[in-house]
Design an enzyme around this catalytic site. Structure first.
Site, mmCIF file in Angstrom:
data_model
loop_
_atom_site.group_PDB
_atom_site.id
_atom_site.type_symbol
_atom_site.label_atom_id
_atom_site.label_comp_id
_atom_site.label_asym_id
_atom_site.label_seq_id
_atom_site.Cartn_x
_atom_site.Cartn_y
_atom_site.Cartn_z
ATOM 1 N N SER A 1 0.794 -1.235 0.000
ATOM 2 C CA SER A 1 0.000 0.000 0.000
ATOM 3 C C SER A 1 0.823 1.281 0.000
ATOM 4 O O SER A 1 0.263 2.361 -0.164
ATOM 5 C CB SER A 1 -0.971 0.011 1.184
ATOM 6 O OG SER A 1 -2.084 -0.814 0.910
ATOM 7 N N LYS B 1 0.156 3.387 -2.976
ATOM 8 C CA LYS B 1 -0.990 4.297 -3.121
ATOM 9 C C LYS B 1 -0.569 5.764 -3.247
ATOM 10 O O LYS B 1 -1.208 6.541 -3.961
ATOM 11 C CB LYS B 1 -1.965 4.088 -1.952
ATOM 12 C CG LYS B 1 -2.731 2.764 -2.027
ATOM 13 C CD LYS B 1 -3.648 2.586 -0.844
ATOM 14 C CE LYS B 1 -4.607 1.408 -1.031
ATOM 15 N NZ LYS B 1 -3.941 0.088 -0.990
ATOM 16 N N TYR C 1 -11.106 2.083 4.297
ATOM 17 C CA TYR C 1 -9.879 1.857 3.538
ATOM 18 C C TYR C 1 -10.054 0.665 2.614
ATOM 19 O O TYR C 1 -10.489 -0.402 3.059
ATOM 20 C CB TYR C 1 -8.722 1.621 4.511
ATOM 21 C CG TYR C 1 -7.380 1.515 3.856
ATOM 22 C CD1 TYR C 1 -6.816 2.611 3.216
ATOM 23 C CD2 TYR C 1 -6.666 0.322 3.895
ATOM 24 C CE1 TYR C 1 -5.565 2.520 2.620
ATOM 25 C CE2 TYR C 1 -5.421 0.228 3.318
ATOM 26 C CZ TYR C 1 -4.878 1.333 2.680
ATOM 27 O OH TYR C 1 -3.639 1.236 2.077
#
Length: 390
Positions: free
Chosen positions: A59, A62, A169
């Site tokens: 992640s 991101k 999320y």
């Protein structure tokens, strides 16, 4: 050897010796360059971890995805209010999970239009299973999803609320990558390589780690006796499309270059990649009015502990990062940005103090208390010795 080097090196070594971390590579930089770097521990049984270790950053991808979207915003091809379905008509298939009944899920059309803003700030309603009880219940009540890295896999995630209603999320950033591909025409891996990695000198940031395999440390998972066992987890290789929320491999040195570009308001080494307006989108709160970040309760503890950085501190989401709205005493200033990858790769960016850091290992579960405690000790030492000691 300076006091700063001695203290920070010792913190890394002590964390590994106590088995709080299997190994670690860390780096601290300001706008002008790297201030300190260090590493400790074993990447594999017989090999120490090296400063140029290549990490599965999951992640942490991101933030890079957000920067890629900002490039198209700078070119007038996207805005934060662009409806997702105006670029990807197939997104109209995504429905809201109304309830779970004896005959299965009850789905309906969303009452609000999902935009790029919603995807980037995790207010789209698209949640990860394991971090949202509604999505976890949906997964338990439905057949297994299609393989990761396929469009059908993304269609396996309904919204758990109408876009803009709250925070959850999830997989929204994967849809951002598809939007970029559709508008630009290049595949997302080529787009990121040509528009971000090459201009920023991120020479070891890749979608496929073929030439880097001997530099990827082993992944460890915590065992019941407090030690570690080695397991294998990685993003799906050569997928139908690269999910831009999880798909990258990178190094501490490369990621710190990305963070330094943000510290320098969109440019690095004299080369501008983002406008200052884009940097504002990536550093200031972009959540819909009235929505804030909530703690994430994990129902899959082998993968992740509950996620609540700095409990009690108000937090928002920019186009790309978690933002703490109040200062953390002895640590980062108000308006600092952070996030991490599920295998415990972490970073923070403090524009007020002009400093950024990465702190990377490869272990599960994410944000287990022992890892978080060492990360906090490291950050406090950075501020004590590199920020306030001039």
């Amino acid at each position: 050897m300076s006091t700063t080097t001695t203290v920070l090196d010792a913190l890394l070594s002590e964390a590994v010796e106590r088995q709080d971390l299997p190994f670690v590579v860390a780096m601290v930089a300001d706008r002008d360059g790297v201030l300190w770097q260090g590493c400790a521990g074993q990447a594999a049984e017989s090999s120490p971890v090296a400063p140029d270790a290549v990490f599965r950053i999951y992640s942490q991808t991101k933030g890079i995805a957000a920067a890629a979207a900002m490039i198209l915003i700078d070119r007038g091809l996207l805005s934060m209010e662009t409806p997702v379905a105006s670029v990807l008509p197939e997104f109209e298939r995504v429905r809201v999970l109304e309830s779970l009944g004896p005959d299965g899920p009850v789905l309906r059309a969303p009452r609000t239009t999902c935009t790029l803003r919603h995807l980037l700030t995790h207010t789209s309603g698209l949640a990860y299973e394991g971090l949202d009880e509604r999505m976890t219940a949906f997964r338990e009540a439905t057949p297994p999803p299609a393989a990761q890295g396929t469009l059908e896999h993304l269609f396996g995630y309904p919204m758990v609320f109408d876009p803009g209603a709250e925070f959850a999320y999830g997989v929204g950033v994967d849809w951002v990558g598809l939007m970029i591909q559709r508008i630009d025409g290049r595949t997302i891996d080529r787009f990121c390589r040509e528009e971000l990695f090459e201009p920023l000198g991120m020479v070891d940031t890749v979608f496929e780690p073929d030439e880097h395999r001997d530099r990827i440390p082993r992944l460890r998972q915590r065992t019941s006796d407090g030690g570690f066992t080695t397991i294998e987890v990685a993003p799906p290789p050569r997928p139908e499309f690269y999910g831009l929320g999880i798909c990258l491999y990178s190094t501490a040195a490369d990621y710190i270059r990305f963070l330094r570009m943000l510290l320098n308001r969109g440019e690095l080494d004299g080369r501008r990649v983002l406008s200052e307006r884009a940097i504002d989108l990536m550093t200031l709160n972009q959540m819909p009015d009235g929505v804030t970040v909530r703690p994430l309760e994990s129902s899959d503890q082998p993968w992740s502990a509950d996620i609540d950085f700095f409990p009690g501190t108000p937090k928002t989401w920019t186009a790309g990062f978690l933002r703490n709205e109040h200062a953390i005493p002895g640590m980062r200033a108000a308006g600092s940005l952070s996030w991490g990858g599920i295998l415990n790769t972490h970073h923070w960016l403090d524009p007020a103090n002009g400093i950024a850091a990465v702190y990377m290992t490869q272990s599960l579960p994410f944000v287990e208390p022992r890892v978080v405690a060492q990360y906090e000790r490291f950050e406090r030492a950075v501020y004590r010795h590199l920020v306030t000691a001039d």
